[in-house]
Design a protein around this motif. Structure first.
Motif, PDB file in Angstrom:
ATOM      1  N   LYS A  55      -3.540   8.146  -3.540  1.00 10.00           N
ATOM      2  CA  LYS A  55      -3.686   6.779  -3.032  1.00 10.00           C
ATOM      3  C   LYS A  55      -2.722   6.520  -1.881  1.00 10.00           C
ATOM      4  CE  LYS A  55      -5.332   4.281  -7.084  1.00 10.00           C
ATOM      5  NZ  LYS A  55      -5.015   3.208  -8.029  1.00 10.00           N
ATOM      6  N   LEU A  56      -1.512   7.013  -1.991  1.00  9.84           N
ATOM      7  CA  LEU A  56      -0.533   6.852  -0.918  1.00  9.84           C
ATOM      8  C   LEU A  56      -0.988   7.563   0.352  1.00  9.84           C
ATOM      9  CD1 LEU A  56       2.282   5.702  -0.248  1.00  9.84           C
ATOM     10  CD2 LEU A  56       3.223   7.890  -0.974  1.00  9.84           C
ATOM     11  N   ALA A  57      -1.519   8.777   0.198  1.00 10.22           N
ATOM     12  CA  ALA A  57      -1.993   9.534   1.353  1.00 10.22           C
ATOM     13  C   ALA A  57      -3.185   8.851   2.021  1.00 10.22           C
ATOM     14  CB  ALA A  57      -2.361  10.946   0.927  1.00 10.22           C
ATOM     15  N   VAL A  58      -4.108   8.362   1.220  1.00  6.53           N
ATOM     16  CA  VAL A  58      -5.279   7.691   1.787  1.00  6.53           C
ATOM     17  C   VAL A  58      -4.886   6.381   2.444  1.00  6.53           C
ATOM     18  CG1 VAL A  58      -7.419   6.504   1.138  1.00  6.53           C
ATOM     19  CG2 VAL A  58      -6.973   8.798   0.320  1.00  6.53           C
ATOM     20  N   THR A  59      -3.954   5.658   1.863  1.00  2.00           N
ATOM     21  CA  THR A  59      -3.480   4.418   2.469  1.00  2.00           C
ATOM     22  C   THR A  59      -2.831   4.701   3.824  1.00  2.00           C
ATOM     23  OG1 THR A  59      -3.147   3.415   0.310  1.00  2.00           O
ATOM     24  CG2 THR A  59      -1.958   2.442   2.159  1.00  2.00           C
ATOM     25  N   ALA A  60      -2.020   5.733   3.892  1.00  2.00           N
ATOM     26  CA  ALA A  60      -1.399   6.102   5.175  1.00  2.00           C
ATOM     27  C   ALA A  60      -2.457   6.511   6.192  1.00  2.00           C
ATOM     28  CB  ALA A  60      -0.403   7.232   4.953  1.00  2.00           C
ATOM     29  N   LEU A  61      -3.468   7.273   5.758  1.00  5.48           N
ATOM     30  CA  LEU A  61      -4.534   7.693   6.663  1.00  5.48           C
ATOM     31  C   LEU A  61      -5.333   6.508   7.180  1.00  5.48           C
ATOM     32  CD1 LEU A  61      -6.084  10.101   7.899  1.00  5.48           C
ATOM     33  CD2 LEU A  61      -7.568  10.000   5.884  1.00  5.48           C
ATOM     34  N   VAL A  62      -5.652   5.572   6.301  1.00  7.61           N
ATOM     35  CA  VAL A  62      -6.392   4.372   6.714  1.00  7.61           C
ATOM     36  C   VAL A  62      -5.560   3.549   7.693  1.00  7.61           C
ATOM     37  CG1 VAL A  62      -7.290   2.163   5.881  1.00  7.61           C
ATOM     38  CG2 VAL A  62      -7.883   4.269   4.698  1.00  7.61           C
ATOM     39  N   LEU A  63      -4.275   3.435   7.438  1.00  7.66           N
ATOM     40  CA  LEU A  63      -3.420   2.685   8.365  1.00  7.66           C
ATOM     41  C   LEU A  63      -3.332   3.367   9.728  1.00  7.66           C
ATOM     42  CD1 LEU A  63      -0.535   1.426   6.074  1.00  7.66           C
ATOM     43  CD2 LEU A  63      -2.271   0.066   7.234  1.00  7.66           C
ATOM     44  N   VAL A  64      -3.313   4.689   9.740  1.00  6.85           N
ATOM     45  CA  VAL A  64      -3.285   5.408  11.021  1.00  6.85           C
ATOM     46  C   VAL A  64      -4.596   5.206  11.768  1.00  6.85           C
ATOM     47  CG1 VAL A  64      -3.281   7.720  12.036  1.00  6.85           C
ATOM     48  CG2 VAL A  64      -1.556   7.099  10.349  1.00  6.85           C
ATOM     49  N   LEU A  65      -5.716   5.287  11.033  1.00  7.06           N
ATOM     50  CA  LEU A  65      -7.019   5.178  11.680  1.00  7.06           C
ATOM     51  C   LEU A  65      -7.364   3.746  12.091  1.00  7.06           C
ATOM     52  CD1 LEU A  65      -9.148   7.583   9.455  1.00  7.06           C
ATOM     53  CD2 LEU A  65      -8.237   8.009  11.732  1.00  7.06           C
ATOM     54  N   PHE A  66      -7.094   2.784  11.223  1.00  5.21           N
ATOM     55  CA  PHE A  66      -7.531   1.417  11.464  1.00  5.21           C
ATOM     56  C   PHE A  66      -6.400   0.439  11.757  1.00  5.21           C
ATOM     57  CE2 PHE A  66     -10.847   3.103   8.558  1.00  5.21           C
ATOM     58  CZ  PHE A  66     -11.900   3.059   9.446  1.00  5.21           C
TER      59      PHE A  66
END
Length: 90
Positions: A55-66
């Motif tokens: 969840k932490l990794a996906v949250t960071a990825l979403v923040l980078v992308l969006f």
């Protein structure tokens, strides 16, 4: 009476902006949590901390992308609010 309508309109736009900004992070975390939960149920691995890292990794990825579009949305809304406040206060 018109001032109340303007304020309610601002509150409505605020709630929609908040939902649009929070939705990508929440939906991505929900999807990852659900996938990890299904895998945990299938393998009988009941570790509570196992869902945290994905969840932490996906949250960071979403923040980078969006993140830039989220901040642009918040910035535009902030400018609109200050312009509307100037109109209402006259």
């Amino acid at each position: 009476m018109e001032d109340i309508t303007d304020l309610l309109s601002l509150a409505d736009r605020m709630l929609w902006t908040t939902a649009l900004v929070a939705a990508p992070i929440l939906l991505a975390s929900l999807a990852v949590g659900l996938a990890v939960g299904v895998i945990q149920a299938a393998t009988s691995v009941n570790e509570q901390t196992l869902t945290f890292v994905p969840k932490l990794a996906v949250t960071a990825l979403v923040l980078v992308l969006f993140g830039s579009s989220m901040m642009a949305l918040v910035g535009d809304f902030t400018q609109q609010i200050f312009a509307q406040i100037a109109v209402i206060s006259k």
